[in-house]
Motif scaffolding. Sequence first.
Motif, PDB file in Angstrom:
ATOM      1  N   LEU A   2       0.632  -1.148  -0.165  1.00 46.31           N
ATOM      2  CA  LEU A   2      -0.012  -0.132  -0.071  1.00 46.31           C
ATOM      3  C   LEU A   2       0.855   1.448  -0.111  1.00 46.31           C
ATOM      4  O   LEU A   2       2.030   1.351   0.120  1.00 46.31           O
ATOM      5  CB  LEU A   2      -1.051   0.068   1.388  1.00 46.31           C
ATOM      6  N   PHE A   4       1.167   5.340   1.277  1.00 40.92           N
ATOM      7  CA  PHE A   4       0.674   5.864   2.693  1.00 40.92           C
ATOM      8  C   PHE A   4       0.816   7.387   2.276  1.00 40.92           C
ATOM      9  O   PHE A   4       1.947   7.806   1.995  1.00 40.92           O
ATOM     10  CB  PHE A   4       1.147   5.263   3.747  1.00 40.92           C
ATOM     11  N   ASP A 178     -13.360   7.572   4.359  1.00 44.74           N
ATOM     12  CA  ASP A 178     -12.515   7.577   5.621  1.00 44.74           C
ATOM     13  C   ASP A 178     -13.036   6.276   6.594  1.00 44.74           C
ATOM     14  O   ASP A 178     -14.102   6.302   6.968  1.00 44.74           O
ATOM     15  CB  ASP A 178     -12.641   8.687   6.368  1.00 44.74           C
ATOM     16  N   HIS A 202      -9.873   6.777  -3.185  1.00 48.11           N
ATOM     17  CA  HIS A 202      -9.125   7.230  -2.068  1.00 48.11           C
ATOM     18  C   HIS A 202      -9.641   6.530  -0.874  1.00 48.11           C
ATOM     19  O   HIS A 202     -10.894   6.906  -0.590  1.00 48.11           O
ATOM     20  CB  HIS A 202      -9.152   8.606  -2.138  1.00 48.11           C
ATOM     21  N   ILE A 203      -8.627   6.379   0.387  1.00 50.50           N
ATOM     22  CA  ILE A 203      -8.944   5.935   1.485  1.00 50.50           C
ATOM     23  C   ILE A 203      -8.136   6.808   2.355  1.00 50.50           C
ATOM     24  O   ILE A 203      -6.923   7.171   2.283  1.00 50.50           O
ATOM     25  CB  ILE A 203      -8.550   4.531   1.547  1.00 50.50           C
ATOM     26  N   GLN A 204      -9.007   7.033   3.665  1.00 52.97           N
ATOM     27  CA  GLN A 204      -8.456   7.820   4.487  1.00 52.97           C
ATOM     28  C   GLN A 204      -8.598   6.894   5.834  1.00 52.97           C
ATOM     29  O   GLN A 204      -9.485   6.120   5.782  1.00 52.97           O
ATOM     30  CB  GLN A 204      -8.806   9.439   4.777  1.00 52.97           C
ATOM     31  N   PHE A 205      -7.755   7.296   6.862  1.00 51.05           N
ATOM     32  CA  PHE A 205      -8.161   6.548   8.169  1.00 51.05           C
ATOM     33  C   PHE A 205      -7.448   7.274   9.334  1.00 51.05           C
ATOM     34  O   PHE A 205      -6.745   8.194   9.514  1.00 51.05           O
ATOM     35  CB  PHE A 205      -7.161   5.019   8.092  1.00 51.05           C
ATOM     36  N   PHE A 225      -5.794  -2.964   6.284  1.00 51.66           N
ATOM     37  CA  PHE A 225      -4.708  -2.819   5.277  1.00 51.66           C
ATOM     38  C   PHE A 225      -4.580  -3.823   4.580  1.00 51.66           C
ATOM     39  O   PHE A 225      -4.184  -4.022   3.306  1.00 51.66           O
ATOM     40  CB  PHE A 225      -3.466  -2.260   5.946  1.00 51.66           C
ATOM     41  N   LEU A 228      -7.150  -4.667   2.267  1.00 53.73           N
ATOM     42  CA  LEU A 228      -6.892  -3.764   1.152  1.00 53.73           C
ATOM     43  C   LEU A 228      -6.077  -4.600  -0.031  1.00 53.73           C
ATOM     44  O   LEU A 228      -5.956  -4.319  -1.063  1.00 53.73           O
ATOM     45  CB  LEU A 228      -6.586  -2.270   1.215  1.00 53.73           C
ATOM     46  N   TYR A 233      -6.255  -3.095  -3.976  1.00 55.53           N
ATOM     47  CA  TYR A 233      -6.359  -1.692  -4.066  1.00 55.53           C
ATOM     48  C   TYR A 233      -5.109  -1.104  -4.410  1.00 55.53           C
ATOM     49  O   TYR A 233      -4.032  -1.308  -3.878  1.00 55.53           O
ATOM     50  CB  TYR A 233      -6.971  -1.235  -2.608  1.00 55.53           C
ATOM     51  N   CYS A 237      -3.533   5.320   0.709  1.00 54.68           N
ATOM     52  CA  CYS A 237      -4.376   5.485   1.942  1.00 54.68           C
ATOM     53  C   CYS A 237      -3.617   6.652   2.824  1.00 54.68           C
ATOM     54  O   CYS A 237      -2.357   6.739   2.964  1.00 54.68           O
ATOM     55  CB  CYS A 237      -3.747   4.379   2.718  1.00 54.68           C
TER      56      CYS A 237
END
Length: 258
Positions: A2, A4, A178, A202-205, A225, A228, A233, A237
């Motif tokens: 992933l 970040f 998110d 798009h992914i937020q966390f 994660f 994903l 994906y 992130c």
Amino acid sequence: MLKFAANLSLLFTEQPVPQRFAAAAAAGFAAVEIQFPYDYPADALAAAARAAGTPVILINVPAGDLMQGGAGLAGHPQRVAEFAAALPLALAYAQALGVGMVNVLPGRLAAGVGRRQALATLAANLARAADYFRPHGIRVLCEPINDLDMPGFLLRTADELAALLADDNSCDVGMQIDLYHMARMQQDIPQLLRRHLPAIAHIQFADAPGRGEPGSGALPLAQYFALLTELGYTGWCAAEYRPTARTQDTLQWLPPLT
């Protein structure tokens, strides 16, 4: 593996925004995002990003009074002209920063406005924004947000956003999800990711409760994660949390994932 990114609106706030790019790069982030960059000259931010080697991947379209507790622009039938007027400013910053995605926040349900009318307004504004940014190679996203932190928010879950977008198949708007907000809405996050991943751009966390760094709450973010990665994906992130200590002291979660 992933990718970040650091949200510079919430992370590294010990320093002025222009200095946060270098701090994010030093911490190991490959890119950054900024919620609302409009208080700083676009060229100054672009220079800071270039110097740090941290591309800016996403900004928000101006949202009017949303962050001060108001209804915002995108879902307000009486603010359609204001929303349209916000697009050129967002485009100018997106082009200066080399941003490939801009996020439209749906906003709160305005007093005296019916939900159906607000959703119709939002859908029309999303289509307008997508048409506006598409020729410039910039994709428009939209994000649901929990209505515990932001009471009255118009779209609260991935399913609600997906239903809105499904009503206009010609509108190429991506989903911004998110994980913190979805957890606050008690969503089954693994099921959500499996169902909606093709549309998620798009992914937020952040951890929950508290919206702190991973490990400060109860969310099994490492499992999310891993899922994903399993699901293939390929987007970013973005860490969009409120550090419980100095940002540099809350990044123990990052090295094992990069």
